[in-house]
Design a protein around this motif. Structure first.
Motif, PDB file in Angstrom:
ATOM      1  N   GLY A   1     -10.935   9.613  29.036  1.00  0.00           N
ATOM      2  CA  GLY A   1     -11.950  10.546  29.513  1.00  0.00           C
ATOM      3  C   GLY A   1     -13.304   9.901  29.306  1.00  0.00           C
TER       4      GLY A   1
ATOM      5  N   LYS B   1     -14.577   9.435  26.206  1.00  0.00           N
ATOM      6  CA  LYS B   1     -14.646   8.998  24.812  1.00  0.00           C
ATOM      7  C   LYS B   1     -13.928   7.661  24.621  1.00  0.00           C
ATOM      8  CE  LYS B   1     -15.164  13.638  23.129  1.00  0.00           C
ATOM      9  NZ  LYS B   1     -14.604  14.731  22.375  1.00  0.00           N
TER      10      LYS B   1
ATOM     11  N   ARG C   1     -11.845   7.070  16.707  1.00  0.00           N
ATOM     12  CA  ARG C   1     -12.887   7.388  17.684  1.00  0.00           C
ATOM     13  C   ARG C   1     -14.102   6.528  17.386  1.00  0.00           C
ATOM     14  NH1 ARG C   1     -16.413   8.752  20.715  1.00  0.00           N
ATOM     15  NH2 ARG C   1     -17.147  10.829  21.249  1.00  0.00           N
TER      16      ARG C   1
ATOM     17  N   ASN D   1      -8.455  13.311  23.331  1.00  0.00           N
ATOM     18  CA  ASN D   1      -9.396  13.811  24.327  1.00  0.00           C
ATOM     19  C   ASN D   1      -8.693  14.583  25.451  1.00  0.00           C
ATOM     20  OD1 ASN D   1     -12.078  14.185  25.117  1.00  0.00           O
ATOM     21  ND2 ASN D   1     -12.053  12.406  26.471  1.00  0.00           N
TER      22      ASN D   1
ATOM     23  N   ARG E   1     -10.903  11.381  14.361  1.00  0.00           N
ATOM     24  CA  ARG E   1     -11.653  11.942  15.481  1.00  0.00           C
ATOM     25  C   ARG E   1     -13.166  11.868  15.354  1.00  0.00           C
ATOM     26  NH1 ARG E   1      -7.964  13.851  18.749  1.00  0.00           N
ATOM     27  NH2 ARG E   1      -5.975  14.489  17.918  1.00  0.00           N
TER      28      ARG E   1
END
Length: 127
Positions: free
Chosen positions: A16, A18, A41, A82, A123
């Protein structure tokens, strides 16, 4: 004596909007072989700098990689990131790369019920 803990396959995945650092930690010595994959992340800037420094982009595809002569393929687990779901494979030939394969919820549930691990995702980006 070589360090028994090393980094195996690693890459940056854009899922997406991210970015995630996908990394395999390998711990190998006599009688021990531990090699999980994690997802961390990252910020857009961290991903850009890591790619510029030589970290490859993850291969994201719709089909499962197939082993061939000289190429090993191992399912490492299921990644939920995501809002998307992937089966993650470690593909080893002359290189060691992670391959993410898009799957749906039913496929993920089937893999998990057969023993596939859920890949841990950190995350919140490190700053």
């Amino acid at each position: 004596m070589a360090n028994p803990v090393t980094i195996g396959s690693n890459c940056i995945a854009k899922i997406g909007s991210k970015f995630f650092l996908i990394s395999e930690i390998e711990a190998k010595t006599t009688g021990v072989e531990i090699d999980p994959i994690f997802a961390v992340r990252t910020t857009t800037e961290q991903a850009r700098r890591l790619i510029r420094a030589g970290v490859m982009r993850c291969k994201i595809q719709n089909t499962v990689p197939r082993p061939t002569r000289g190429k090993e393929v191992e399912l490492k687990g299921v990644l939920f990131a995501n809002g998307q779901i992937f089966s993650v494979f470690d593909v080893e030939n002359s290189t060691d790369v992670a391959v993410l394969v898009r799957i749906n919820v039913a496929q993920a549930q089937r893999l998990i019920s057969k023993g596939a691990r859920i890949i841990k995702v950190i995350r919140r980006p490190f700053k």
